[in-house]
Design a protein around this motif. Structure first.
Motif, PDB file in Angstrom:
ATOM      1  N   VAL A  58      64.017  72.482  15.506  1.00  0.00           N
ATOM      2  CA  VAL A  58      62.857  73.378  15.555  1.00  0.00           C
ATOM      3  C   VAL A  58      61.673  72.623  16.146  1.00  0.00           C
ATOM      4  O   VAL A  58      61.433  71.456  15.813  1.00  0.00           O
ATOM      5  CB  VAL A  58      62.529  73.909  14.147  1.00  0.00           C
ATOM      6  CG1 VAL A  58      61.212  74.685  14.142  1.00  0.00           C
ATOM      7  CG2 VAL A  58      63.667  74.797  13.643  1.00  0.00           C
ATOM      8  N   ASP A  59      60.955  73.279  17.038  1.00  0.00           N
ATOM      9  CA  ASP A  59      59.746  72.748  17.685  1.00  0.00           C
ATOM     10  C   ASP A  59      60.009  71.614  18.673  1.00  0.00           C
ATOM     11  O   ASP A  59      59.080  70.928  19.082  1.00  0.00           O
ATOM     12  CB  ASP A  59      58.702  72.287  16.662  1.00  0.00           C
ATOM     13  CG  ASP A  59      58.105  73.431  15.878  1.00  0.00           C
ATOM     14  OD1 ASP A  59      58.077  74.561  16.398  1.00  0.00           O
ATOM     15  OD2 ASP A  59      57.654  73.198  14.734  1.00  0.00           O
ATOM     16  N   GLU A  60      61.259  71.412  19.055  1.00  0.00           N
ATOM     17  CA  GLU A  60      61.591  70.353  20.006  1.00  0.00           C
ATOM     18  C   GLU A  60      62.216  70.944  21.264  1.00  0.00           C
ATOM     19  O   GLU A  60      63.023  71.874  21.172  1.00  0.00           O
ATOM     20  CB  GLU A  60      62.570  69.360  19.383  1.00  0.00           C
ATOM     21  CG  GLU A  60      62.014  68.596  18.205  1.00  0.00           C
ATOM     22  CD  GLU A  60      60.889  67.656  18.586  1.00  0.00           C
ATOM     23  OE1 GLU A  60      60.946  67.079  19.694  1.00  0.00           O
ATOM     24  OE2 GLU A  60      59.957  67.508  17.778  1.00  0.00           O
ATOM     25  N   PRO A  61      61.878  70.410  22.431  1.00  0.00           N
ATOM     26  CA  PRO A  61      62.561  70.872  23.641  1.00  0.00           C
ATOM     27  C   PRO A  61      64.034  70.441  23.594  1.00  0.00           C
ATOM     28  O   PRO A  61      64.393  69.488  22.904  1.00  0.00           O
ATOM     29  CB  PRO A  61      61.812  70.178  24.772  1.00  0.00           C
ATOM     30  CG  PRO A  61      61.125  69.021  24.140  1.00  0.00           C
ATOM     31  CD  PRO A  61      60.904  69.375  22.701  1.00  0.00           C
ATOM     32  N   LEU A  62      64.858  71.152  24.334  1.00  0.00           N
ATOM     33  CA  LEU A  62      66.291  70.881  24.337  1.00  0.00           C
ATOM     34  C   LEU A  62      66.823  71.135  25.738  1.00  0.00           C
ATOM     35  O   LEU A  62      66.456  72.127  26.366  1.00  0.00           O
ATOM     36  CB  LEU A  62      66.996  71.815  23.340  1.00  0.00           C
ATOM     37  CG  LEU A  62      68.517  71.808  23.336  1.00  0.00           C
ATOM     38  CD1 LEU A  62      69.051  70.500  22.763  1.00  0.00           C
ATOM     39  CD2 LEU A  62      69.054  72.997  22.552  1.00  0.00           C
ATOM     40  N   VAL A  63      67.699  70.260  26.212  1.00  0.00           N
ATOM     41  CA  VAL A  63      68.365  70.457  27.493  1.00  0.00           C
ATOM     42  C   VAL A  63      69.847  70.676  27.219  1.00  0.00           C
ATOM     43  O   VAL A  63      70.483  69.895  26.508  1.00  0.00           O
ATOM     44  CB  VAL A  63      68.163  69.251  28.441  1.00  0.00           C
ATOM     45  CG1 VAL A  63      68.974  69.429  29.721  1.00  0.00           C
ATOM     46  CG2 VAL A  63      66.684  69.069  28.760  1.00  0.00           C
ATOM     47  N   VAL A  64      70.378  71.762  27.768  1.00  0.00           N
ATOM     48  CA  VAL A  64      71.788  72.128  27.634  1.00  0.00           C
ATOM     49  C   VAL A  64      72.370  72.189  29.041  1.00  0.00           C
ATOM     50  O   VAL A  64      71.743  72.739  29.951  1.00  0.00           O
ATOM     51  CB  VAL A  64      71.930  73.499  26.932  1.00  0.00           C
ATOM     52  CG1 VAL A  64      73.367  73.949  26.893  1.00  0.00           C
ATOM     53  CG2 VAL A  64      71.336  73.449  25.542  1.00  0.00           C
ATOM     54  N   THR A  65      73.566  71.614  29.209  1.00  0.00           N
ATOM     55  CA  THR A  65      74.226  71.624  30.523  1.00  0.00           C
ATOM     56  C   THR A  65      75.623  72.213  30.362  1.00  0.00           C
ATOM     57  O   THR A  65      76.598  71.485  30.167  1.00  0.00           O
ATOM     58  CB  THR A  65      74.282  70.195  31.104  1.00  0.00           C
ATOM     59  OG1 THR A  65      72.965  69.644  31.099  1.00  0.00           O
ATOM     60  CG2 THR A  65      74.827  70.199  32.529  1.00  0.00           C
ATOM     61  N   PRO A  66      75.737  73.546  30.434  1.00  0.00           N
ATOM     62  CA  PRO A  66      77.062  74.163  30.279  1.00  0.00           C
ATOM     63  C   PRO A  66      77.932  73.924  31.512  1.00  0.00           C
ATOM     64  O   PRO A  66      77.468  74.055  32.645  1.00  0.00           O
ATOM     65  CB  PRO A  66      76.746  75.649  30.105  1.00  0.00           C
ATOM     66  CG  PRO A  66      75.406  75.847  30.720  1.00  0.00           C
ATOM     67  CD  PRO A  66      74.681  74.536  30.613  1.00  0.00           C
ATOM     68  N   THR A  67      79.170  73.548  31.275  1.00  0.00           N
ATOM     69  CA  THR A  67      80.088  73.268  32.376  1.00  0.00           C
ATOM     70  C   THR A  67      81.250  74.248  32.446  1.00  0.00           C
ATOM     71  O   THR A  67      81.894  74.367  33.485  1.00  0.00           O
ATOM     72  CB  THR A  67      80.660  71.839  32.263  1.00  0.00           C
ATOM     73  OG1 THR A  67      81.308  71.707  31.004  1.00  0.00           O
ATOM     74  CG2 THR A  67      79.547  70.803  32.382  1.00  0.00           C
ATOM     75  N   VAL A  68      81.526  74.932  31.345  1.00  0.00           N
ATOM     76  CA  VAL A  68      82.633  75.884  31.296  1.00  0.00           C
ATOM     77  C   VAL A  68      82.111  77.268  31.687  1.00  0.00           C
ATOM     78  O   VAL A  68      81.170  77.765  31.068  1.00  0.00           O
ATOM     79  CB  VAL A  68      83.256  75.927  29.888  1.00  0.00           C
ATOM     80  CG1 VAL A  68      84.388  76.944  29.831  1.00  0.00           C
ATOM     81  CG2 VAL A  68      83.749  74.548  29.466  1.00  0.00           C
ATOM     82  N   PRO A  69      82.681  77.900  32.699  1.00  0.00           N
ATOM     83  CA  PRO A  69      82.235  79.243  33.091  1.00  0.00           C
ATOM     84  C   PRO A  69      82.420  80.265  31.973  1.00  0.00           C
ATOM     85  O   PRO A  69      83.357  80.161  31.174  1.00  0.00           O
ATOM     86  CB  PRO A  69      83.133  79.584  34.277  1.00  0.00           C
ATOM     87  CG  PRO A  69      83.556  78.266  34.826  1.00  0.00           C
ATOM     88  CD  PRO A  69      83.699  77.378  33.622  1.00  0.00           C
ATOM     89  N   GLY A  70      81.517  81.229  31.908  1.00  0.00           N
ATOM     90  CA  GLY A  70      81.600  82.300  30.920  1.00  0.00           C
ATOM     91  C   GLY A  70      80.237  82.652  30.357  1.00  0.00           C
ATOM     92  O   GLY A  70      79.206  82.171  30.820  1.00  0.00           O
ATOM     93  N   ILE A  71      80.268  83.502  29.339  1.00  0.00           N
ATOM     94  CA  ILE A  71      79.050  83.949  28.658  1.00  0.00           C
ATOM     95  C   ILE A  71      78.817  83.073  27.440  1.00  0.00           C
ATOM     96  O   ILE A  71      79.737  82.815  26.667  1.00  0.00           O
ATOM     97  CB  ILE A  71      79.189  85.415  28.200  1.00  0.00           C
ATOM     98  CG1 ILE A  71      79.461  86.320  29.397  1.00  0.00           C
ATOM     99  CG2 ILE A  71      77.938  85.862  27.444  1.00  0.00           C
ATOM    100  CD1 ILE A  71      79.867  87.729  29.004  1.00  0.00           C
ATOM    101  N   TYR A  72      77.575  82.656  27.267  1.00  0.00           N
ATOM    102  CA  TYR A  72      77.147  81.876  26.105  1.00  0.00           C
ATOM    103  C   TYR A  72      76.069  82.678  25.386  1.00  0.00           C
ATOM    104  O   TYR A  72      75.028  82.990  25.965  1.00  0.00           O
ATOM    105  CB  TYR A  72      76.529  80.550  26.532  1.00  0.00           C
ATOM    106  CG  TYR A  72      77.467  79.555  27.170  1.00  0.00           C
ATOM    107  CD1 TYR A  72      77.760  78.349  26.531  1.00  0.00           C
ATOM    108  CD2 TYR A  72      78.043  79.796  28.410  1.00  0.00           C
ATOM    109  CE1 TYR A  72      78.605  77.415  27.121  1.00  0.00           C
ATOM    110  CE2 TYR A  72      78.883  78.870  29.005  1.00  0.00           C
ATOM    111  CZ  TYR A  72      79.164  77.690  28.358  1.00  0.00           C
ATOM    112  OH  TYR A  72      80.002  76.770  28.947  1.00  0.00           O
ATOM    113  N   GLY A  73      76.300  83.011  24.126  1.00  0.00           N
ATOM    114  CA  GLY A  73      75.265  83.633  23.310  1.00  0.00           C
ATOM    115  C   GLY A  73      74.533  82.541  22.547  1.00  0.00           C
ATOM    116  O   GLY A  73      75.139  81.591  22.064  1.00  0.00           O
ATOM    117  N   TYR A  74      73.209  82.682  22.455  1.00  0.00           N
ATOM    118  CA  TYR A  74      72.437  81.699  21.700  1.00  0.00           C
ATOM    119  C   TYR A  74      71.359  82.392  20.890  1.00  0.00           C
ATOM    120  O   TYR A  74      70.995  83.544  21.149  1.00  0.00           O
ATOM    121  CB  TYR A  74      71.860  80.613  22.611  1.00  0.00           C
ATOM    122  CG  TYR A  74      70.890  81.103  23.663  1.00  0.00           C
ATOM    123  CD1 TYR A  74      69.524  81.095  23.422  1.00  0.00           C
ATOM    124  CD2 TYR A  74      71.338  81.562  24.895  1.00  0.00           C
ATOM    125  CE1 TYR A  74      68.634  81.540  24.381  1.00  0.00           C
ATOM    126  CE2 TYR A  74      70.456  82.001  25.860  1.00  0.00           C
ATOM    127  CZ  TYR A  74      69.106  81.991  25.593  1.00  0.00           C
ATOM    128  OH  TYR A  74      68.217  82.439  26.538  1.00  0.00           O
TER     129      TYR A  74
END
Length: 125
Positions: A58-74
């Motif tokens: 919470v309150d922190e930046p985050l970097v996500v690097t998805p490599t698998v094709p498809g839909i990601y719910g967050y």
């Protein structure tokens, strides 16, 4: 961005902007804690098989690097029930759409995920 209110409608609260992202495999996505008390976490059952889940602080930046094709719910864990949710589509691949649609959600999250998934199905999101 993780926001307390939508950029165009202050009556829409607790949002990810944009709510739907289209990226290529290996692209990095930065979640910025623009307003306080938000995070980003992948939703169990709403990421492609073999994809790495995430759970930002919470309150922190985050970097996500998805490599698998498809839909990601967050989701934003503190505001999930209130409907703070989003989707990432990697590689324009909707092959896990049926799986993603089966996941149950509380409160406004159910309504907001349905609306986002309908946008994807119509090709408008």
């Amino acid at each position: 961005m993780m926001l307390n209110a939508d950029c165009t409608d202050a009556n829409v609260v607790n949002v990810f902007e944009p709510a739907i992202l289209h990226v290529n495999p290996g692209d990095s996505i930065q979640f910025l804690a623009t307003d306080p008390s938000h995070n980003s976490a992948s939703k169990r059952g709403m990421i492609p098989e073999g994809a790495e889940p995430w759970n930002g602080a919470v309150d922190e930046p985050l970097v996500v690097t998805p490599t698998v094709p498809g839909i990601y719910g967050y989701i934003c864990l503190p505001h999930y029930d209130w409907g703070m949710v989003g989707l990432i589509v990697v590689g324009n691949d909707l092959s896990n759409l049926a799986q993603v649609k089966k996941v149950r959600h509380p409160g406004d999250a159910r309504k907001n995920f349905r609306a986002l998934l309908k946008q994807l199905e119509r090709g408008t999101g």
